[in-house]
Design a protein around this motif. Structure first.
Motif, short mmCIF file in Angstrom:
data_model
loop_
_atom_site.label_atom_id
_atom_site.label_comp_id
_atom_site.label_asym_id
_atom_site.label_seq_id
_atom_site.Cartn_x
_atom_site.Cartn_y
_atom_site.Cartn_z
N GLY A 185 0.91 -1.58 0.07
CA GLY A 185 0.29 -0.02 0.17
C GLY A 185 0.72 1.41 -0.07
N THR A 186 0.45 2.55 -0.39
CA THR A 186 0.98 3.30 -0.28
C THR A 186 -0.06 5.13 0.50
N THR A 187 0.38 5.74 0.95
CA THR A 187 -0.34 6.77 1.40
C THR A 187 0.36 7.97 0.70
N ASP A 188 1.35 7.65 -0.75
CA ASP A 188 2.25 9.16 -0.88
C ASP A 188 1.46 9.85 -1.47
N ILE A 189 0.23 10.08 -2.56
CA ILE A 189 -0.33 10.55 -2.92
C ILE A 189 -1.48 11.08 -1.66
N GLU A 190 -1.61 12.56 -0.97
CA GLU A 190 -1.98 13.62 -0.15
C GLU A 190 -2.41 12.29 0.64
N GLY A 191 -1.69 11.44 1.31
CA GLY A 191 -1.75 10.39 2.56
C GLY A 191 -3.71 9.23 2.25
N THR A 192 -3.91 9.83 0.54
CA THR A 192 -4.78 8.47 0.78
C THR A 192 -4.12 7.08 0.43
N LEU A 193 -5.09 5.97 1.88
CA LEU A 193 -4.21 4.87 1.18
C LEU A 193 -4.90 4.04 -0.10
N VAL A 194 -3.21 3.65 -1.12
CA VAL A 194 -4.27 2.73 -1.92
C VAL A 194 -3.44 1.67 -1.79
N ARG A 195 -3.83 -0.03 -2.40
CA ARG A 195 -3.19 -0.69 -1.69
C ARG A 195 -2.64 -0.72 -3.83
N GLY A 196 -1.68 -2.00 -3.55
CA GLY A 196 -0.68 -3.04 -4.82
C GLY A 196 -0.20 -1.46 -5.11
N ALA A 197 0.98 -1.29 -4.40
CA ALA A 197 1.78 0.49 -4.76
C ALA A 197 2.95 -0.46 -5.60
N HIS A 198 3.79 -1.48 -5.41
CA HIS A 198 4.88 -1.67 -5.64
C HIS A 198 4.25 -3.74 -6.03
N ALA B 177 -7.22 9.80 -13.36
CA ALA B 177 -8.73 10.37 -12.78
C ALA B 177 -8.69 10.03 -11.09
N THR B 178 -8.31 9.16 -10.80
CA THR B 178 -7.60 8.61 -9.06
C THR B 178 -6.56 8.86 -8.67
N VAL B 179 -6.29 9.08 -7.67
CA VAL B 179 -5.09 9.12 -6.85
C VAL B 179 -4.89 7.18 -6.80
N GLU B 180 -5.80 5.67 -7.58
CA GLU B 180 -5.73 4.65 -7.68
C GLU B 180 -4.73 4.54 -9.00
N ALA B 181 -5.87 5.30 -9.71
CA ALA B 181 -4.73 5.08 -11.16
C ALA B 181 -3.97 5.91 -11.20
N MET B 182 -2.91 6.75 -10.46
CA MET B 182 -1.57 7.13 -10.62
C MET B 182 -0.80 6.02 -10.08
N VAL B 183 -1.20 5.48 -9.12
CA VAL B 183 -0.66 4.69 -8.55
C VAL B 183 -1.02 3.00 -9.47
N ALA B 184 -1.33 3.36 -9.90
CA ALA B 184 -1.06 1.86 -11.40
C ALA B 184 0.58 2.16 -11.96
N SER B 185 0.28 3.61 -12.06
CA SER B 185 0.82 4.07 -13.34
C SER B 185 2.22 4.68 -13.73
#
Lengths: 212, 467
Positions: A185-198, B177-185
């Motif tokens: 996971g990552t919170t590197d963009i505006e602190g938003t948690l996104v799964r599946g970073a690397h 469009a979303t932070v998810e899409a940026m992380v995936a990129s």
């Protein structure tokens, strides 16, 4: 760079006279009562609860024996609508199982959709899976797949982080110890948690059997 | 590093930046909320923090012992241990290892020590392709910015700015469009780079003396993808990173992760110990550790030993009222916020960094949240005293303080001056707030000042005392 070594040690100044006293002092500085009160039940039950907690956010289930593991994998693949092809960690305990209906391979690709592995054990306090790198447990199996499905024996759950550490204190250490606590996971963009970073975007643990 | 001469103008620019404060508040606000929740669930935190402090103090007290033990155990695991007195020496060692191996590309997992010693620049100067793999470091590498926070280096960028950068630089950016899409990129962009690099470079969160292992923590998994595929893994680590054993590292991890992100443990906590073993299918052929002093022994000998406890969690930044207003770049140094304002005068020299210890309200929040109980306000006051003794304060500050001292020692005069202010200031107020007033532009340019009410402190004190 021996100059650098001796200069740094000289700048530190104090020469430690008594290693035994230092070791005894270090022994007194171990966490005990100040740990967060988490492991208040059987280690395997706490472990599964931690895995499913919002902080770890993995999925977990329990099957009776190792022979039931491939079925758990099949159910997972079907539920996630994944192609039945996967990288199988080259562990003899996994290779001995019946994987019929699934195409398995030993090499892990850079963009591997699914990998199946066997953890050395787990840690109840944090819901962490423990991997020791070895010829039968290559490190990249834990980091390259998008979905990581991991078997872990219920008899191999340590209650606290220190219990794991103590179990291997004084032993030869593996090249890599990986404590894996949920999907990448990552919170590197505006602190938003996104799964599946690397690393994997999904982590599914399958507990095998009961503690005793 | 990159210390621009004028702190005041950097602060003015930061305060005038309309998006910066929003960006800072989005990330630090979340961090504060999550940390508070983690601490609420950990009533034993004060005792754990005292233990963390004692573990670090014990190591610092016996630093030579633990360094030598670490070196011996690392060596036994096949690790090549190097020592560097300065940042330049450390960079040279790293560059030499890369050159000797004929390396062309280097992946890097985030390391604040690497930033401190100028390693990114040294790698590029040596003609190596440098790929930052931490998402935030990747963002600031594309933007050409220095980090603005020690845990979230790209905290100053809004999602809109990140999308713009990725659209400009990524091979296959997609919709964005979303932070998810940026992380995936970013995942797509960096995938092949991980596998193709010749050398992977990481830092260390802890060095375990009794095993010779290096502990790193990440949430993305980029550290392991940086350190496993390349032929060579190089670690740069400050000599203060030692802990006696793996069990002690666990106690420190509880403090570090909860203080940094509010999580109980990072997703990936890894102990690296030596190169690839016989029959292993992956892992580096060579494993190097560069132990870096770069001012740490000076800190030990010049009254800053307590600062060597710091585990770089960033909690003091997230809770600092000054950092939250001006962000990291205004500090003009590798380490911003309270911990940075203590470190930078030591690393860059007090004359150069004299403004930083003054950029503090001494409200004590940083010390309260510090997981190893570093008395940051006291250390900052120590720098202020040194700065005063060495005559770094500008004449107008010295003159104003002398005037204040003269007045403060004469209560009647002090009250008289206070009463003048009480009469004049309300003349500029609208609805209880002053938004413009002569001589107060430095304050009112960025925020309003409350109009004084209720008389001087001495008058109020007399009134209440009589009751």
């Amino acid at each position: 760079m021996n100059d650098a070594r001796s200069e740094i040690l000289k700048a530190i100044g104090k020469v430690s006279a008594n290693p035994t006293a230092i070791a005894a002092q270090a022994q007194r500085l171990r966490a005990g009562a100040c740990r967060p009160d988490r492991v208040n039940g059987p280690a395997d039950a706490v472990f599964i609860e931690r895995l499913r907690s919002p902080g770890v956010a993995a999925t977990a289930e329990r099957v009776a024996t190792m022979q039931d593991f491939p079925d758990a994998v099949r159910r997972y693949l079907a539920a996630q609508q994944l192609t039945p092809a996967l990288a199988l960690q080259p562990h003899p305990d996994l290779q001995a199982l019946d994987w019929s209906g699934i195409s398995t391979h030993e090499h892990i690709a850079t963009d591997e959709p699914v990998a199946v592995g066997l953890a050395l054990g787990g840690i109840a306090e944090t819901g962490s899976l423990v991997f020791h790198s070895s010829p039968v447990s290559p490190t990249l199996f834990c980091f390259l797949p998008l979905h990581h499905i991991v078997a872990v024996r219920a008899s191999q759950i340590w209650p606290w982080l220190e219990d794991y550490a103590d179990a291997f204190a004084g032993c030869a250490q593996p090249r890599n110890v990986n404590l894996i606590t949920g999907a990448s996971g990552t919170t590197d963009i505006e602190g938003t948690l996104v799964r599946g970073a690397h690393g994997p975007g999904w982590l599914h643990a399958v507990l095998i059997g009961n503690a005793e | 590093m990159n210390h621009a001469p004028d702190f005041d103008s950097r602060v003015a620019a930061a305060l005038a930046n309309p998006t910066l404060k929003v960006a800072i508040e989005r990330t630090t606000g979340t961090a504060r909320t999550k940390r508070a929740a983690a601490m609420a669930a950990w009533p034993e935190f004060p005792a754990a923090r005292a233990l963390g402090r004692d573990i670090k103090d014990h190591v610092i007290e016996n630093l030579a012992h633990y360094l030598v033990a670490f070196e011996k155990n690392a060596d036994a695991a096949g690790t090549k241990v190097h020592w560097a007195r300065t940042g330049e020496e450390a960079c040279q060692i790293v560059v030499d290892i890369c050159r000797k191996a004929g390396a062309k590309s280097v992946t890097r997992a985030k390391s604040m020590l690497g930033e401190e010693i100028g390693l990114p620049h040294a790698l590029e100067a040596a003609g190596l392709e440098r790929v930052e793999t931490d998402l935030a470091e990747h963002i600031i590498q594309l933007a050409g910015d220095p980090p603005s926070h020690i845990v979230w280096p790209a905290l100053h960028k809004t999602r809109e700015q990140v999308a713009e950068l990725f659209r400009a630089h990524h091979r296959d950016p997609g919709a964005m469009a979303t932070v998810e899409a940026m992380v995936a990129s970013a995942r797509r962009q960096l995938r092949e780079k991980f596998m193709a690099a010749d050398v992977g470079i990481s830092g260390a969160n802890f060095l375990v003396a009794d095993t010779g292992a290096v502990c790193t923590v990440t949430n993305e998994g980029n550290a392991e993808l940086t350190t496993t595929p390349p032929r060579i893994h190089i670690v740069t680590a400050g000599i203060e990173k030692l802990v006696p054993s793996t069990a002690h590292a666990m106690a420190m991890l509880r403090l570090l992760v909860r203080s940094a992100t509010g999580a109980e443990l990072t997703q990936y906590t890894t102990f690296h110990n030596g190169p690839k073993r016989a029959q292993d299918r992956d892992g580096p052929d060579e494993f190097h550790i560069v132990l870096v002093d770069a001012g740490r022994t000076r800190m030990l000998n010049e009254g800053l030993a307590e600062m060597l406890r710091c585990i770089r969690c960033g909690a003091c930044l997230n809770h600092c009222v000054v950092y939250r207003q001006i962000g990291g770049h205004a500090y003009g140094a590798t380490y911003p916020g309270p911990m940075g304002s203590v470190l930078t005068p030591m690393l860059d020299g007090l004359e150069q960094a004299q403004d930083l210890p003054r950029a503090c309200t001494l409200n004590g929040q940083c010390q309260e949240v510090c997981p190893v109980a570093i008395p940051l306000p006291t250390l900052l006051r120590g720098w202020r005293e040194k700065s005063w003794q060495r005559g770094f304060e500008p004449a107008r500050v010295r003159w104003a303080l002398a005037l204040w001292r003269f007045t403060a020692m004469r209560p009647r005069l002090y009250e008289f001056a206070g009463n003048i202010g009480l009469r004049i200031m309300p003349l500029f107020a609208h609805g209880g707030w002053i938004s413009r007033m002569p001589l107060a532009g430095g304050w009112t340019a960025h925020r309003d000042m409350p109009s004084p009410s209720g008389g001087t402190f001495l008058a109020q004190y007399r009134r209440r005392f009589k009751k």
